[in-house]
Write an enzyme that holds these catalytic residues in place. Sequence first.
Site, PDB file in Angstrom:
ATOM      1  N   TYR A   1      32.506  37.450  71.105  1.00 49.52           N
ATOM      2  CA  TYR A   1      33.784  37.730  71.754  1.00 49.52           C
ATOM      3  C   TYR A   1      33.672  38.804  72.836  1.00 49.52           C
ATOM      4  CZ  TYR A   1      38.976  37.853  71.342  1.00 49.52           C
ATOM      5  OH  TYR A   1      40.337  37.749  71.542  1.00 49.52           O
TER       6      TYR A   1
ATOM      7  N   LYS B   1      40.317  42.157  77.200  1.00 50.76           N
ATOM      8  CA  LYS B   1      41.536  42.614  76.514  1.00 50.76           C
ATOM      9  C   LYS B   1      41.647  44.142  76.581  1.00 50.76           C
ATOM     10  CE  LYS B   1      43.048  38.550  75.041  1.00 50.76           C
ATOM     11  NZ  LYS B   1      44.274  37.923  75.567  1.00 50.76           N
TER      12      LYS B   1
END
Length: 258
Positions: free
Chosen positions: A153, A160
């Site tokens: 990720y 993010k």
Amino acid sequence: MSQFQDKVVLITGSGRGIGRTIALRFGQLGAHVVVNFFRNRAPAEKTAEAIRAKGSQALVVKANVGNIDSLAAMFAQIEATFDGLDIFIHNAASGFNRSVMEQKPKGWDWTMNINARSFLFAAQHAVPLMEKHGGGAIIAISSLGSERVIPDYVTVGASKAALETLVRYLGVELADNNIIVNAVSPGLVDTDALRHFASFEEYGQAVIKEVGSNTPAGRLVTTEDVADVVCFLASSQAKMMCGQTIVLDGGYSLRAWR
Ligand SMILES: NC(=O)c1ccc[n+]([C@@H]2O[C@H](COP(=O)([O-])OP(=O)(O)OC[C@H]3O[C@@H](n4cnc5c(N)ncnc54)[C@H](OP(=O)(O)O)[C@@H]3O)[C@@H](O)[C@H]2O)c1
């Protein structure tokens, strides 16, 4: 009457998943909803039909939010149709899900442009449209990967983290324009996004089970839970919230040991 009656709400990536539930919720509350999609028109049209069936307006707009021209064209279409905007939900996200050593510059650029860069430049388009309506609310959907490490990720996590930083800057700089900017950071939600991990087939169901059973609140977060918090952040009750990221994970990320 709902406070969202006749408000104009844009939700990026709202044909499927979390975005779809948010779009349906605002439609139920009487808002005019802009349903944005990139690759999958059919679910976006279905979302729009469901909104219209409840008596609200829905405009379907194809746009790749990671592309600056495409982003500008989407806002031009919103202005031509509604002559303003009240609420912008930055929900669309994509990612190149691989380990650190397998990442490529193209995957980094792709992910950062869709998940983070688009937020800044979409906000630049949204602000004048919101000013036509006397102000508004901007809400970004982040994820626990901004602070915690999730397998494969890394690019999404970095995007993010950038997104949450942008939320703080926009929150402060736009407060004077009567625009509030905040984010929601949900824990694991069972959507198609999970199926984009190469490991999903082998470990996906086990991860879903592990997260659900180790969540103090006793279950996974749902798309409806996310829509609840988004609606709060878009409401007048949240007018003193500025640049915050609300973690919505039933307490999952708080525990150091399980
Ligand atoms: N699921 C989770 O566990 C979870 C947890 C925390 C945070 N989130 C966040 O919640 C948001 C929604 O996730 P989800 O699980 O609902 O994902 P999803 O089911 O995979 O849906 C992603 C949506 O984003 C759209 N999209 C992707 N790239 C786009 C682009 N370049 N331009 C415009 N739209 C684009 C897709 O549209 P098309 O179908 O047209 O391509 C789709 O509607 C994301 O920001 C995600 O990071 C998800």
